[in-house]
Each structure stands twice: as C-alpha cells, then as structure tokens.
Design an enzyme around this catalytic site. Structure first.
Site, PDB file in Angstrom:
ATOM      1  N   GLN A 184       0.854  -1.206   0.000  1.00 42.88           N
ATOM      2  CA  GLN A 184       0.000   0.000   0.000  1.00 42.88           C
ATOM      3  C   GLN A 184       0.882   1.246   0.000  1.00 42.88           C
ATOM      4  O   GLN A 184       0.560   2.249   0.636  1.00 42.88           O
ATOM      5  CB  GLN A 184      -0.922   0.005   1.226  1.00 42.88           C
ATOM      6  CG  GLN A 184      -2.193  -0.807   1.072  1.00 42.88           C
ATOM      7  CD  GLN A 184      -3.185  -0.179   0.098  1.00 42.88           C
ATOM      8  OE1 GLN A 184      -3.145   1.009  -0.195  1.00 42.88           O
ATOM      9  NE2 GLN A 184      -4.073  -1.008  -0.431  1.00 42.88           N
ATOM     10  N   SER A 185       1.998   1.206  -0.716  1.00 43.94           N
ATOM     11  CA  SER A 185       2.994   2.273  -0.629  1.00 43.94           C
ATOM     12  C   SER A 185       2.505   3.624  -1.161  1.00 43.94           C
ATOM     13  O   SER A 185       2.104   3.751  -2.321  1.00 43.94           O
ATOM     14  CB  SER A 185       4.234   1.839  -1.421  1.00 43.94           C
ATOM     15  OG  SER A 185       5.110   2.932  -1.599  1.00 43.94           O
TER      16      SER A 185
END
Ligand SMILES: *Cc1c(COP(=O)(O)O)cnc(C)c1O
Length: 330
Positions: free
Chosen positions: A75-76
């Site tokens: 989920q960068s």
C-alpha cells in the site's frame, strides 16, 4: 544553504500550511501543537514523497530517463506518488511491491493499490518480504533497457542524498513561515521510516543554525538500526551542501511500532481518532497515526512544557486510510 544548485521540478503551488491546532492542544493539556500540512502537497493524494520527487525526477530527466522504477510495501504512498510524478512528466513507471506482511498483496485492494491501476502503472512485480529490492528493481531496469528504454531507479521511500534534499527545503519553508508568524519553534516531530524526511529536516534545522531539535518517531525499526540509517542519509545529504553533519543531532524515539510495520496498535487508533475528532485532520494507520501516538506519549511523559511550540509534520498517507478501516472497528 544554497539549494538552487540542484535541479528541481515543482509539484506544489506555494507552501503547505503551518497551522495551530487549538482544540487538540487543549485536549492534550501540554505544549502548543502546530501542524505542517505536507498531506496537502501536490501530486495525486499528496504526502511527503512529493518533496523528494521534485529533486529525484529532475535528476532522472537530467539523465534522459523515460522510465521510473521504484519499490515499496503493497500500500505504498511512495509508489503512488512516484507513479503520479511519472504521469505528469510523461514517463513510464514500474513498481516492485514487497509483501512485508505475508499474503498482503491483493491486486483488487483499494487505497493506493487501486490508484496504481487508475494512473496506469506500466507493470507491478510482487516479491516476498525481506527480498533484495534493489536487485529486483535492477532486473526490471534490465528488461526496460532491452526494450530500448532508459530507466531511472528511485530507492525505497526516495530516501537518498538526492531525494532527502526535499526535506532540507521543507525545513527552510517552515523557518520562513515561523518567521512570518513570529513563532518560536521549540521542537519538530516527524515520522522516521525510510529516513529521508527525518534526515532532511535534521540537516535543514541544524544547517541553518537554529538549534531546534528534530525528533523522529520510529514506525518500523528499533533505535539500534534506525539511528544509523538516519545518520548515514543526513551525512550524505549534508555533504552535498559542503557540510559535516554531527551524529548527536539524530534523535529517534522507539516504542510505538507495536507488533510491526503497518500493524495496528491501540495507541495509533487513539491518535488517529483524536486528530480526526478535534481538528478534522485525517492521519493514516501506518505512518502518521503511529507518529502522532509517539508525540502524545512524549507529552504524557512530560517532555514538553506548557507554552512551548511543537511542530508535528503531517507526512500524508490518508489515501490508504480507507484500506485499513477494519483497524478502527475492533
Ligand atoms: C513514506 C512515508 C513516511 C515516512 O517517511 P520517510 O521519509 O520514508 O521516513 C511518513 N508518512 C507517510 C504518509 C509516508 O508515506
């Protein structure tokens, strides 16, 4: 410090606000709490990586790159913003995603993952936690070269001596705003993750001879590994400015990571809810929520006096908040 010697793109119009938070200050009964709204930086969804990318993408363009490659967690925020910068510049972007929590990658997930698809990522490679990410990115770069492209690799979080310059610039922006508001800053508190934010602010506040301490709250590592990481990045960044950064200026706080990176703690939930309910500002569970839980902890331990001014740097992350809504329903 002369930052104009480095090539830079601009992704934010003007400065991000430096705001006083009266209701939160009253609720906590400690120092005056100010917030630097880097969640409102430019590029889709905002957040701290935008400042680093101004310098990194300028460097990539100077080298004739047509493709950006970077890496991050599933989920960068950093991957989302690198892709956003690529879109704006007309570059392609490939991502290497590390499953730091086993089984956490889901191609159909919401949050940043959805935005990877929406902004037209050129390709995603998923690797297991603990993989050599530089090696994985070099492999993607070799493929790009084989197809006649010119790739530019951005390290995780954009935290190297090029990207970290973005937070040296942020320190100068905060100092200019404080001067305009006749505000005396006693302490700056930020997230200490891949390190560029913490290191850049430390170099900026130290290099301008302000004596203002920069406290980084660790969100993934203990002090034994986090402090050397920050020192290395700060030293390399200061060197580009012709300065010799002192190790003593690195201040990290551990104890707020909980069971691990991106995993919830009850202090984080309290912190995110408190900020939302007093000031209607959205934090995120992975970075700014844990960082703010650290600041609350320091205040409750009596580390600050009433009347002192603490600046909390909001580094963004709210696009991932919706993905983690289960953390708030326990
Ligand atoms: C990446 C990130 C951080 C951590 O910043 P570093 O410079 O990597 O230490 C903090 N907050 C958010 C929202 C981030 O995406």
């Amino acid at each position: 410090m002369n930052l104009s010697q480095f090539p830079r793109r601009r992704y934010t119009e003007g400065q991000t606000p430096l705001e006083f938070l009266p209701r939160l200050t009253q609720e906590l009964g400690g120092p005056n709490i100010w917030i630097k709204r880097d969640d409102l930086l430019g590029l889709a969804g905002g957040g701290n990586k935008t400042r680093k990318l101004e310098f990194l993408v300028a460097d990539a363009l100077a080298q004739g790159a047509d493709t950006l490659i970077t890496c991050g967690a599933v989920q960068s925020n950093h991957c989302r913003l690198t892709l956003a910068a690529a879109c704006k510049e007309g570059l392609r972007c490939y991502l290497v995603l590390e499953e730091r929590v086993p089984g956490s990658y889901n191609a159909k997930a919401s949050g940043n993952n959805f935005l990877f698809q929406l902004m037209g990522v050129a390709g995603i490679t998923v690797v297991p936690g603990g993989s050599d990410l530089m090696e994985a990115m070099e492999k993607v770069a070799a493929d790009v070269r084989n197809q006649g492209g010119n790739p530019y690799i951005i390290p995780g979080g954009g935290s190297n001596a090029v990207g970290t310059m973005g937070y040296v610039a942020c320190a100068e922006e905060i100092l200019a705003q404080a001067f305009d508001k006749e505000l005396t800053i006693d302490c700056v508190v930020c997230t200490s993750g891949s390190g560029g934010t913490h290191a850049g602010l430390a170099v900026g506040f130290w290099g301008n001879n302000t004596g203002i301490p920069v406290v980084g709250i660790n969100i993934s590592r203990p002090n034994a590994t986090q402090r050397p990481l920050i020192y290395k990045d700060a030293k390399a960044t200061a060197e580009r400015l012709g300065l010799d950064f002192p190790e003593e200026f690195v201040e990290c706080v551990e104890g707020y990571v909980g069971p691990g990176y991106s995993l919830p703690t009850k202090e984080m939930v309290e912190a995110v809810e408190l900020m939302a309910r007093t000031e209607a500002i959205l934090l995120d569970p992975v970075y700014t929520g844990k960082t703010f839980s650290g600041l609350i902890g320091l205040i409750r331990q009596g580390q600050f006096k009433k009347g002192q001014n603490v600046v909390f740097v909001h580094t963004g992350g709210s696009p991932a908040l919706y993905h983690y809504k289960d953390y708030f329903e326990q």
